[in-house]
Enzyme design. Structure first.
Site, PDB file in Angstrom:
ATOM      1  N   CYS A 125       0.835  -1.149  -0.076  1.00  0.00           N
ATOM      2  CA  CYS A 125       0.018   0.044  -0.019  1.00  0.00           C
ATOM      3  C   CYS A 125       0.801   1.162   0.115  1.00  0.00           C
ATOM      4  O   CYS A 125       0.228   2.326  -0.176  1.00  0.00           O
ATOM      5  CB  CYS A 125      -0.875   0.057   1.219  1.00  0.00           C
ATOM      6  SG  CYS A 125      -2.067  -1.547   1.263  1.00  0.00           S
ATOM      7  N   HIS A 261      -3.193   7.297   2.250  1.00  0.00           N
ATOM      8  CA  HIS A 261      -3.554   5.783   1.962  1.00  0.00           C
ATOM      9  C   HIS A 261      -4.833   5.682   2.435  1.00  0.00           C
ATOM     10  O   HIS A 261      -5.106   5.907   3.514  1.00  0.00           O
ATOM     11  CB  HIS A 261      -2.542   4.780   2.256  1.00  0.00           C
ATOM     12  CG  HIS A 261      -3.204   3.310   2.202  1.00  0.00           C
ATOM     13  ND1 HIS A 261      -3.905   2.966   0.906  1.00  0.00           N
ATOM     14  CD2 HIS A 261      -3.157   2.192   3.036  1.00  0.00           C
ATOM     15  CE1 HIS A 261      -4.024   1.642   1.198  1.00  0.00           C
ATOM     16  NE2 HIS A 261      -3.673   1.170   2.361  1.00  0.00           N
ATOM     17  N   ASN A 292     -10.275  -0.403   0.124  1.00  0.00           N
ATOM     18  CA  ASN A 292      -8.678   0.063   0.279  1.00  0.00           C
ATOM     19  C   ASN A 292      -8.182  -0.665  -1.130  1.00  0.00           C
ATOM     20  O   ASN A 292      -8.346  -1.847  -1.355  1.00  0.00           O
ATOM     21  CB  ASN A 292      -8.381  -0.878   1.415  1.00  0.00           C
ATOM     22  CG  ASN A 292      -6.806  -0.814   1.473  1.00  0.00           C
ATOM     23  OD1 ASN A 292      -5.848  -0.624   0.612  1.00  0.00           O
ATOM     24  ND2 ASN A 292      -6.300  -1.225   2.757  1.00  0.00           N
TER      25      ASN A 292
HETATM   26  O1  UT7 Z   1      -3.749  -1.096   3.787  1.00  0.00           O
HETATM   27  C1  UT7 Z   1      -2.955  -1.572   4.528  1.00  0.00           C
HETATM   28  C2  UT7 Z   1      -3.088  -1.277   5.935  1.00  0.00           C
HETATM   29  N1  UT7 Z   1      -4.420  -1.633   6.603  1.00  0.00           N
HETATM   30  C3  UT7 Z   1      -5.079  -1.016   7.259  1.00  0.00           C
HETATM   31  O2  UT7 Z   1      -4.611  -0.010   7.787  1.00  0.00           O
HETATM   32  C4  UT7 Z   1      -5.996  -2.046   8.206  1.00  0.00           C
HETATM   33  C5  UT7 Z   1      -6.041  -1.364   9.510  1.00  0.00           C
HETATM   34  N2  UT7 Z   1      -7.099  -2.470  10.338  1.00  0.00           N
HETATM   35  C6  UT7 Z   1      -8.417  -1.774  10.324  1.00  0.00           C
HETATM   36  O3  UT7 Z   1      -8.945  -0.984   9.532  1.00  0.00           O
HETATM   37  C7  UT7 Z   1      -9.406  -2.587  11.179  1.00  0.00           C
HETATM   38  O4  UT7 Z   1      -8.591  -3.200  12.144  1.00  0.00           O
HETATM   39  C8  UT7 Z   1     -10.462  -3.523  10.702  1.00  0.00           C
HETATM   40  C9  UT7 Z   1     -11.508  -2.717  10.100  1.00  0.00           C
HETATM   41  C10 UT7 Z   1      -9.877  -4.458   9.566  1.00  0.00           C
HETATM   42  C11 UT7 Z   1     -11.222  -4.513  11.970  1.00  0.00           C
HETATM   43  O5  UT7 Z   1     -11.803  -3.364  12.677  1.00  0.00           O
HETATM   44  P1  UT7 Z   1     -11.466  -3.655  14.342  1.00  0.00           P
HETATM   45  O6  UT7 Z   1     -12.100  -2.612  14.952  1.00  0.00           O
HETATM   46  O7  UT7 Z   1      -9.957  -3.491  14.487  1.00  0.00           O
HETATM   47  O8  UT7 Z   1     -12.039  -4.934  14.467  1.00  0.00           O
HETATM   48  P2  UT7 Z   1     -11.472  -6.181  15.355  1.00  0.00           P
HETATM   49  O9  UT7 Z   1     -10.284  -6.759  14.448  1.00  0.00           O
HETATM   50  O10 UT7 Z   1     -10.520  -5.733  16.534  1.00  0.00           O
HETATM   51  O11 UT7 Z   1     -12.525  -6.991  15.764  1.00  0.00           O
HETATM   52  C12 UT7 Z   1     -13.326  -6.350  16.663  1.00  0.00           C
HETATM   53  C13 UT7 Z   1     -14.548  -7.514  16.869  1.00  0.00           C
HETATM   54  C14 UT7 Z   1     -14.077  -8.941  17.071  1.00  0.00           C
HETATM   55  O12 UT7 Z   1     -15.214  -9.584  18.121  1.00  0.00           O
HETATM   56  P3  UT7 Z   1     -14.982  -9.520  19.651  1.00  0.00           P
HETATM   57  O13 UT7 Z   1     -13.719 -10.394  19.783  1.00  0.00           O
HETATM   58  O14 UT7 Z   1     -14.792  -8.277  19.983  1.00  0.00           O
HETATM   59  O15 UT7 Z   1     -16.031 -10.187  20.160  1.00  0.00           O
HETATM   60  C15 UT7 Z   1     -14.213  -9.642  15.789  1.00  0.00           C
HETATM   61  O16 UT7 Z   1     -14.428 -11.126  15.830  1.00  0.00           O
HETATM   62  O17 UT7 Z   1     -15.192  -7.548  15.584  1.00  0.00           O
HETATM   63  C16 UT7 Z   1     -15.528  -9.050  15.093  1.00  0.00           C
HETATM   64  N3  UT7 Z   1     -15.116  -8.811  13.669  1.00  0.00           N
HETATM   65  C17 UT7 Z   1     -16.334  -8.789  12.799  1.00  0.00           C
HETATM   66  N4  UT7 Z   1     -17.532  -8.530  13.089  1.00  0.00           N
HETATM   67  C18 UT7 Z   1     -18.468  -8.558  12.343  1.00  0.00           C
HETATM   68  C19 UT7 Z   1     -14.084  -9.018  12.895  1.00  0.00           C
HETATM   69  N5  UT7 Z   1     -14.560  -8.870  11.626  1.00  0.00           N
HETATM   70  C20 UT7 Z   1     -15.812  -8.802  11.537  1.00  0.00           C
HETATM   71  C21 UT7 Z   1     -16.604  -8.604  10.479  1.00  0.00           C
HETATM   72  N6  UT7 Z   1     -17.894  -8.471  10.744  1.00  0.00           N
HETATM   73  N7  UT7 Z   1     -16.427  -8.570   9.157  1.00  0.00           N
END
Ligand code: UT7
Length: 336
Positions: A125, A261, A292
């Site tokens: 990226c 980005h 993205n």
């Molecule tokens: O391009 C390269 C650079 N990339 C980035 O900068 C990406 C950076 N990361 C992000 O943007 C975020 O981490 C995401 C958008 C990918 C995810 O958001 P988050 O707020 O970090 O979610 P998380 O992975 O911490 O998960 C939070 C909760 C979890 O459940 P519990 O453990 O709190 O019960 C996950 O299991 O959300 C759950 N979860 C989902 N729920 C519904 C994870 N993925 C999903 C989903 N739908 N698709």
């Protein structure tokens, strides 16, 4: 102040700047409802956590070189230049599945360049921002006259539509910029690096050789430790951008547009807040419509804001790429 204040010493220097930008979005728009047919999620969660509403997926004919060429044609036209003027084509991509010929060479052939050097750049990226650093060096050193920097991605080829941690994030598309000689600095010093502590945070943990040796092996999809990358980006993006502004001799209050980005609206908003950017700054949030698009996301966003009149000629634009590696690069640009 609307110019960069870069120390040049007593030696006369050649400068470079972006002369024109262009972009290409595949025709097929994919909304969150469609994504949620294959993962355990819901559109509201996706919108709230990432800011993404739609993304575009390429069809078979929308290859990485072809999408790059369509974006490049627009950039060349905006720059008032022609394919024959190009000395070099740099194509940033992380999703090209062919090793030969290079995507940049195929893109150059499609454009009809006259013998331009062409090579691919793999920095995920951060690829387009790294590419601008390379183009700036090539032009200011006299090695090249006009350099085409392209970001082109088919992330849908490397993302598992059944992986709920990545399926909703990525999209396909291309963006391009023509970099050429200038009388004043138009691309500020690049602040870049790689935080290898996060080497495995975004990766293909499986290899294509594994698939060759065992046809039943899984496709080496992209995997991401989202929360780890999120925490890193929240700190790193604002810090690196502030360093790039300082290196260019531009106070943050003189920045007219911020085009980082496009990974997550929450990361963009956090960087705006940490840097204390004024509400009058045009901030790119094209991730909402495009998802993205990895190496293509910065030029896609640059072109969108330029076409919409939110970036005007001569504006100072702060831009940054960041992603797998974990690599990053940021610079201040003079808008074409
Ligand atoms: O391009 C390269 C650079 N990339 C980035 O900068 C990406 C950076 N990361 C992000 O943007 C975020 O981490 C995401 C958008 C990918 C995810 O958001 P988050 O707020 O970090 O979610 P998380 O992975 O911490 O998960 C939070 C909760 C979890 O459940 P519990 O453990 O709190 O019960 C996950 O299991 O959300 C759950 N979860 C989902 N729920 C519904 C994870 N993925 C999903 C989903 N739908 N698709």
């Amino acid at each position: 102040m609307t110019s960069m204040n870069i120390a040049t010493g007593s030696t006369p220097r050649r400068f470079s700047r972006i002369l024109g930008v262009g972009s290409y979005r595949p025709g097929r728009v994919v909304d969150n409802e469609e994504i949620c047919r294959l993962i355990d999620s819901d559109p509201e969660w996706i919108e709230a956590r990432s800011g993404i509403f739609t993304r575009h997926f390429a069809d078979a004919g929308e290859t990485i070189p072809a999408m790059g060429a369509r974006a490049a044609e627009k950039a060349l036209s905006a720059a008032g230049t022609h394919p024959a003027d190009l000395s070099c084509v740099v194509l940033a991509t992380m999703s090209y599945l062919h090793q030969a010929p290079p995507a940049a060479a195929a893109c150059a052939a499609e454009l009809g360049t006259h013998g331009a050097a062409a090579f691919d750049l793999g920095a995920a990226c951060a690829g387009f921002s790294h590419g601008l650093a390379v183009a700036n060096s090539l032009v200011t050193s006299g090695q090249a006259e006009h350099v085409l920097v392209v970001g082109s991605e088919r992330m849908s080829d490397i993302v598992d539509p059944r992986d709920r941690s990545t399926a909703f994030i990525f999209g396909d598309g291309a963006g391009a910029a023509v970099v050429g000689p200038a009388d004043e600095p138009g691309i500020g010093p690049t602040v870049w690096g790689t935080d290898t502590e996060g080497l495995h945070a975004i990766e293909q943990s499986r290899s294509f050789t594994e698939l060759r040796d065992d046809p039943l092996a899984r496709w080496p999809f992209l995997e991401m430790a989202g929360a780890t990358v999120f925490r890193w980006a929240i700190g790193a993006v604002a810090e690196v951008c502030a360093q790039a502004a300082e290196a260019a001799g531009v106070p943050l209050r003189d920045i007219a547009a911020f085009v980082p980005h496009q990974a997550n609206v929450r990361i963009i908003d956090a960087a705006v807040k940490t840097m204390g950017l004024s509400p009058s700054v045009a901030v790119a949030r094209t991730v909402r419509e495009d998802g993205n698009v990895s190496g293509a996301s910065v030029p896609l966003a640059l072109d969108t804001l330029t076409a919409g009149g939110r970036i005007r000629p001569g504006d100072l634009v702060l831009t940054a790429g960041f992603g797998s590696g974990l690599g990053y690069s940021a610079q201040v640009l003079l808008a074409p």
